[in-house]
Design an enzyme around this catalytic site. Structure first.
Site, short mmCIF file in Angstrom:
data_model
loop_
_atom_site.label_atom_id
_atom_site.label_comp_id
_atom_site.label_asym_id
_atom_site.label_seq_id
_atom_site.Cartn_x
_atom_site.Cartn_y
_atom_site.Cartn_z
N MET A 1 0.99 -1.35 0.20
CA MET A 1 -0.17 0.31 -0.21
C MET A 1 0.84 1.50 0.18
O MET A 1 0.79 2.14 0.79
CB MET A 1 -0.48 0.02 1.21
N HIS B 1 9.48 -3.59 3.25
CA HIS B 1 9.37 -3.90 2.28
C HIS B 1 10.03 -3.69 0.88
O HIS B 1 10.00 -4.50 0.61
CB HIS B 1 8.43 -2.34 1.28
N LYS C 1 5.57 -9.83 9.40
CA LYS C 1 4.86 -8.72 9.88
C LYS C 1 3.44 -8.44 10.38
O LYS C 1 3.12 -8.73 11.36
CB LYS C 1 4.97 -7.11 9.50
N VAL D 1 11.11 -7.57 9.25
CA VAL D 1 12.45 -6.19 9.43
C VAL D 1 12.24 -5.33 10.32
O VAL D 1 10.79 -4.31 10.38
CB VAL D 1 12.79 -5.10 8.20
P1 AMP Z 1 1.37 -2.94 3.57
O1 AMP Z 1 2.20 -2.06 2.68
O2 AMP Z 1 1.48 -2.41 4.93
O3 AMP Z 1 0.73 -3.43 2.79
O4 AMP Z 1 2.54 -4.25 3.22
C1 AMP Z 1 3.26 -5.04 2.15
C2 AMP Z 1 4.14 -6.07 2.03
O5 AMP Z 1 4.63 -5.36 2.91
C3 AMP Z 1 3.51 -7.19 3.50
O6 AMP Z 1 3.37 -8.05 2.53
C4 AMP Z 1 3.49 -6.85 4.32
O7 AMP Z 1 3.59 -7.93 5.36
C5 AMP Z 1 4.73 -6.65 4.38
N1 AMP Z 1 5.37 -5.89 5.47
C6 AMP Z 1 4.96 -4.26 5.93
N2 AMP Z 1 6.03 -4.27 6.83
C7 AMP Z 1 6.69 -5.42 7.09
C8 AMP Z 1 8.45 -5.42 7.72
N3 AMP Z 1 8.46 -4.82 8.76
N4 AMP Z 1 8.55 -6.57 7.37
C9 AMP Z 1 8.60 -7.43 6.49
N5 AMP Z 1 7.57 -7.18 5.83
C10 AMP Z 1 6.37 -6.07 6.52
#
Ligand code: AMP
Length: 283
Positions: A30, A37, A150, A177
């Site tokens: 997102m 990411h 996460k 992370v």
């Molecule tokens: P989001 O943009 O929050 O929807 O996240 C996109 C992807 O990045 C999802 O698969 C999340 O689980 C992953 N993600 C978000 N934060 C982290 C993090 N700190 N470590 C690893 N993956 C992450």
């Protein structure tokens, strides 16, 4: 980096790549990109020929309108970061591209996986997540899908959806992370006040304390202690649950070899989630 705003154009591009044949790795996001990411993008790079990242703030997964409005959207910065890390393709669609008028979302049965933890506190959230991921997979048809641990419950649910529809994609879940002080990277962290930013690592500390308590207390007692610890810093814990890593249901410690501790807590008006897998040492 190629940027596509239209699904039709991306499909043509990816069809040609598939014919090469090039393997496709897909990282749905997102936006408001951070090191979490980037870890997914890097892993996709190691394992596939073409890395496709999408940035789409999906309205159907927000149960809280204020959260949707306040969600950060630093698109120029995101593009720079993706270029820096060698991402190949960015899908940057508007809502009408993802949900065109004639689009019929499939009926996805997520069963009991959505009735606990995030699903309980964010009604409709996972239905929206499954809907958008299904649609994005239909558009990109990747060989591999990269998601983060996460969002633990999210990746369990997407795995279940992939099985339900026998989708030809392999889900790769990448480790969380964290900042040096343990706070998991999240797009929402930028909204933390400096006072709450200092307190927020208590979530990681609480998760890290579970293992040492396992042979002294019941699961329910450990959950209560962790909630008290997080709340003692002025955060407000919404839930702290220690469950089976696959079914997400309550566990009997005697039969379990692995658990997952999952939590959500409010740091002021910012809702943070985190989790940790707990390996139970065999005696
Ligand atoms: P989001 O943009 O929050 O929807 O996240 C996109 C992807 O990045 C999802 O698969 C999340 O689980 C992953 N993600 C978000 N934060 C982290 C993090 N700190 N470590 C690893 N993956 C992450």
């Amino acid at each position: 980096m190629f940027i596509f705003k239209h699904v039709k154009d991306l499909r043509l591009f990816l069809a040609r790549e598939r014919n090469q044949p090039h393997s496709i790795g897909f990282v749905p996001t997102m936006g408001a990109l951070h090191k979490g990411h980037i870890a997914l993008i890097n892993r996709a790079h190691e394992e596939t020929d073409i890395v496709v990242c999408s940035i789409f703030v999906n309205p159907t997964q927000f149960n809280n309108q204020a959260d949707l409005i306040k969600y950060p959207r630093p698109i120029e910065k995101d593009i720079q970061l993706l270029v820096k890390y060698g991402n190949n393709v960015l899908l940057l669609p508007d809502e009408a591209e993802i949900y065109p008028k004639n689009y019929e979302p499939p009926a996805i049965n997520l069963g009991h996986l959505t009735s606990v933890m995030e699903g309980k506190f964010r009604p409709g959230h996972f239905e929206g997540v499954a809907q958008v991921v299904y649609r994005l997979l239909q558009i990109t048809q990747p060989h591999r899908l990269y998601m983060g641990q996460k969002d633990y419950q999210q990746q369990v649910i997407i795995k279940s959806m992939i099985e339900q529809f026998s989708l030809q994609v392999k889900l790769i879940t990448c480790a969380t992370v964290r900042e040096e002080d343990g706070l998991a990277f999240s797009s929402r962290n930028v909204r933390l006040s400096s006072a709450y930013r200092k307190k927020a690592p208590i979530i990681y500390q609480a998760l890290s304390s579970v293992t040492n308590m396992l042979n002294k207390f019941s699961i329910h007692q450990i959950e209560k202690k962790c909630i008290a610890l997080i709340d003692s810093k002025g955060l407000i814990t919404e839930y702290f649950k220690i469950v089976d890593p696959e079914t997400l249901q309550e566990v009997n410690l005697k039969n379990a070899s692995k658990l997952v501790a999952c939590t959500a807590a409010w740091a002021g008006d910012v809702r943070l989630i985190d989790n940790m897998i707990i390996e139970i040492p065999s005696v």
